[in-house]
Design a protein around this motif. Structure first.
Motif, PDB file in Angstrom:
ATOM      1  N   ALA A   3       0.830  -1.205   0.000  1.00  0.00           N
ATOM      2  CA  ALA A   3       0.000   0.000   0.000  1.00  0.00           C
ATOM      3  C   ALA A   3       0.866   1.257   0.000  1.00  0.00           C
ATOM      4  O   ALA A   3       0.546   2.241  -0.664  1.00  0.00           O
ATOM      5  CB  ALA A   3      -0.925  -0.002   1.211  1.00  0.00           C
ATOM      6  N   THR A   4       1.971   1.212   0.718  1.00  0.00           N
ATOM      7  CA  THR A   4       2.874   2.371   0.777  1.00  0.00           C
ATOM      8  C   THR A   4       3.439   2.709  -0.598  1.00  0.00           C
ATOM      9  O   THR A   4       3.561   3.873  -0.954  1.00  0.00           O
ATOM     10  CB  THR A   4       4.040   2.089   1.760  1.00  0.00           C
ATOM     11  N   THR A   5       3.777   1.696  -1.382  1.00  0.00           N
ATOM     12  CA  THR A   5       4.346   1.927  -2.715  1.00  0.00           C
ATOM     13  C   THR A   5       3.276   1.935  -3.805  1.00  0.00           C
ATOM     14  O   THR A   5       3.603   2.036  -4.980  1.00  0.00           O
ATOM     15  CB  THR A   5       5.387   0.855  -3.064  1.00  0.00           C
ATOM     16  N   ARG A   6       2.007   1.825  -3.393  1.00  0.00           N
ATOM     17  CA  ARG A   6       0.870   1.801  -4.322  1.00  0.00           C
ATOM     18  C   ARG A   6       1.026   0.690  -5.366  1.00  0.00           C
ATOM     19  O   ARG A   6       0.659   0.851  -6.516  1.00  0.00           O
ATOM     20  CB  ARG A   6       0.686   3.152  -4.984  1.00  0.00           C
ATOM     21  N   GLY A   7       1.632  -0.416  -4.949  1.00  0.00           N
ATOM     22  CA  GLY A   7       1.787  -1.567  -5.832  1.00  0.00           C
ATOM     23  C   GLY A   7       2.866  -1.425  -6.889  1.00  0.00           C
ATOM     24  O   GLY A   7       3.015  -2.290  -7.733  1.00  0.00           O
ATOM     25  N   ARG A   8       3.608  -0.327  -6.866  1.00  0.00           N
ATOM     26  CA  ARG A   8       4.658  -0.127  -7.871  1.00  0.00           C
ATOM     27  C   ARG A   8       5.860  -1.034  -7.615  1.00  0.00           C
ATOM     28  O   ARG A   8       6.552  -1.418  -8.542  1.00  0.00           O
ATOM     29  CB  ARG A   8       5.091   1.332  -7.895  1.00  0.00           C
ATOM     30  N   TRP A   9       6.152  -1.339  -6.383  1.00  0.00           N
ATOM     31  CA  TRP A   9       7.262  -2.210  -6.007  1.00  0.00           C
ATOM     32  C   TRP A   9       6.688  -3.500  -5.432  1.00  0.00           C
ATOM     33  O   TRP A   9       5.661  -3.484  -4.763  1.00  0.00           O
ATOM     34  CB  TRP A   9       8.120  -1.545  -4.926  1.00  0.00           C
ATOM     35  N   LEU A  10       7.355  -4.597  -5.691  1.00  0.00           N
ATOM     36  CA  LEU A  10       6.984  -5.867  -5.095  1.00  0.00           C
ATOM     37  C   LEU A  10       7.689  -5.952  -3.741  1.00  0.00           C
ATOM     38  O   LEU A  10       8.917  -5.897  -3.675  1.00  0.00           O
ATOM     39  CB  LEU A  10       7.415  -7.026  -5.999  1.00  0.00           C
ATOM     40  N   CYS A  11       6.912  -6.040  -2.667  1.00  0.00           N
ATOM     41  CA  CYS A  11       7.475  -6.042  -1.319  1.00  0.00           C
ATOM     42  C   CYS A  11       7.016  -7.282  -0.572  1.00  0.00           C
ATOM     43  O   CYS A  11       5.901  -7.759  -0.771  1.00  0.00           O
ATOM     44  CB  CYS A  11       7.006  -4.806  -0.559  1.00  0.00           C
ATOM     45  N   TRP A  12       7.894  -7.797   0.305  1.00  0.00           N
ATOM     46  CA  TRP A  12       7.527  -8.959   1.110  1.00  0.00           C
ATOM     47  C   TRP A  12       8.389  -9.015   2.357  1.00  0.00           C
ATOM     48  O   TRP A  12       9.416  -8.355   2.455  1.00  0.00           O
ATOM     49  CB  TRP A  12       7.658 -10.253   0.303  1.00  0.00           C
ATOM     50  N   PHE A  13       7.934  -9.827   3.313  1.00  0.00           N
ATOM     51  CA  PHE A  13       8.685 -10.080   4.538  1.00  0.00           C
ATOM     52  C   PHE A  13       9.226 -11.496   4.460  1.00  0.00           C
ATOM     53  O   PHE A  13       8.472 -12.455   4.244  1.00  0.00           O
ATOM     54  CB  PHE A  13       7.786  -9.931   5.769  1.00  0.00           C
ATOM     55  N   GLY A  14      10.524 -11.631   4.600  1.00  0.00           N
ATOM     56  CA  GLY A  14      11.157 -12.948   4.548  1.00  0.00           C
ATOM     57  C   GLY A  14      11.067 -13.637   5.906  1.00  0.00           C
ATOM     58  O   GLY A  14      11.656 -13.174   6.875  1.00  0.00           O
ATOM     59  N   ARG A  15      10.311 -14.708   5.980  1.00  0.00           N
ATOM     60  CA  ARG A  15      10.156 -15.422   7.252  1.00  0.00           C
ATOM     61  C   ARG A  15      11.479 -16.013   7.732  1.00  0.00           C
ATOM     62  O   ARG A  15      11.756 -16.004   8.929  1.00  0.00           O
ATOM     63  CB  ARG A  15       9.120 -16.526   7.107  1.00  0.00           C
ATOM     64  N   ALA A  16      12.280 -16.508   6.823  1.00  0.00           N
ATOM     65  CA  ALA A  16      13.566 -17.097   7.211  1.00  0.00           C
ATOM     66  C   ALA A  16      14.589 -16.022   7.585  1.00  0.00           C
ATOM     67  O   ALA A  16      15.361 -16.192   8.532  1.00  0.00           O
ATOM     68  CB  ALA A  16      14.116 -17.972   6.089  1.00  0.00           C
ATOM     69  N   THR A  17      14.601 -14.913   6.856  1.00  0.00           N
ATOM     70  CA  THR A  17      15.579 -13.854   7.109  1.00  0.00           C
ATOM     71  C   THR A  17      15.113 -12.853   8.146  1.00  0.00           C
ATOM     72  O   THR A  17      15.923 -12.102   8.684  1.00  0.00           O
ATOM     73  CB  THR A  17      15.891 -13.079   5.815  1.00  0.00           C
ATOM     74  N   ARG A  18      13.782 -12.808   8.373  1.00  0.00           N
ATOM     75  CA  ARG A  18      13.181 -11.829   9.294  1.00  0.00           C
ATOM     76  C   ARG A  18      13.481 -10.403   8.858  1.00  0.00           C
ATOM     77  O   ARG A  18      13.695  -9.505   9.664  1.00  0.00           O
ATOM     78  CB  ARG A  18      13.643 -12.054  10.741  1.00  0.00           C
ATOM     79  N   ARG A  19      13.530 -10.188   7.538  1.00  0.00           N
ATOM     80  CA  ARG A  19      13.826  -8.876   6.944  1.00  0.00           C
ATOM     81  C   ARG A  19      12.737  -8.523   5.942  1.00  0.00           C
ATOM     82  O   ARG A  19      12.064  -9.402   5.408  1.00  0.00           O
ATOM     83  CB  ARG A  19      15.182  -8.889   6.218  1.00  0.00           C
ATOM     84  N   TYR A  20      12.597  -7.244   5.666  1.00  0.00           N
ATOM     85  CA  TYR A  20      11.671  -6.753   4.646  1.00  0.00           C
ATOM     86  C   TYR A  20      12.443  -6.569   3.351  1.00  0.00           C
ATOM     87  O   TYR A  20      13.572  -6.070   3.366  1.00  0.00           O
ATOM     88  CB  TYR A  20      11.041  -5.426   5.089  1.00  0.00           C
ATOM     89  N   TRP A  21      11.829  -6.957   2.235  1.00  0.00           N
ATOM     90  CA  TRP A  21      12.483  -6.937   0.928  1.00  0.00           C
ATOM     91  C   TRP A  21      11.612  -6.214  -0.087  1.00  0.00           C
ATOM     92  O   TRP A  21      10.388  -6.195   0.029  1.00  0.00           O
ATOM     93  CB  TRP A  21      12.715  -8.364   0.443  1.00  0.00           C
ATOM     94  N   ALA A  22      12.251  -5.638  -1.111  1.00  0.00           N
ATOM     95  CA  ALA A  22      11.521  -4.981  -2.197  1.00  0.00           C
ATOM     96  C   ALA A  22      12.284  -5.158  -3.505  1.00  0.00           C
ATOM     97  O   ALA A  22      13.515  -5.217  -3.517  1.00  0.00           O
ATOM     98  CB  ALA A  22      11.338  -3.498  -1.912  1.00  0.00           C
ATOM     99  N   MET A  23      11.512  -5.235  -4.573  1.00  0.00           N
ATOM    100  CA  MET A  23      12.074  -5.352  -5.914  1.00  0.00           C
ATOM    101  C   MET A  23      11.301  -4.389  -6.824  1.00  0.00           C
ATOM    102  O   MET A  23      10.070  -4.328  -6.768  1.00  0.00           O
ATOM    103  CB  MET A  23      11.926  -6.789  -6.415  1.00  0.00           C
ATOM    104  N   ALA A  24      12.039  -3.652  -7.647  1.00  0.00           N
ATOM    105  CA  ALA A  24      11.428  -2.688  -8.573  1.00  0.00           C
ATOM    106  C   ALA A  24      10.734  -3.415  -9.721  1.00  0.00           C
ATOM    107  O   ALA A  24      11.053  -4.562 -10.017  1.00  0.00           O
ATOM    108  CB  ALA A  24      12.500  -1.751  -9.125  1.00  0.00           C
TER     109      ALA A  24
END
Length: 57
Positions: free
Chosen positions: A3-24
């Motif tokens: 919602a923050t990127t209005r769907g322009r970026w693919l974002c997810w939370f890595g359960r194994a890494t416990r980090r937030y990720w984004a891809m353009a």
């Protein structure tokens, strides 16, 4: 984050890494992964990339 990127970026939370990720989107002039330990940090990293390359569409 989606919602923050209005769907322009693919974002997810890595359960194994416990980090937030984004891809353009594929059409964006920059490619790579961004990561942060907080959603705010990830939003700031996306902001820095968009400041340099322009907003993703």
């Amino acid at each position: 984050m989606q919602a923050t990127t209005r769907g322009r970026w693919l974002c997810w939370f890595g359960r194994a890494t416990r980090r937030y990720w984004a891809m353009a989107p594929r059409s964006y002039p920059w490619s790579g992964l961004l990561e942060s330990d907080t959603p705010e940090g990830l939003a700031a990293a996306i902001g820095q990339v968009e400041l340099f390359y322009g907003p993703a569409s």
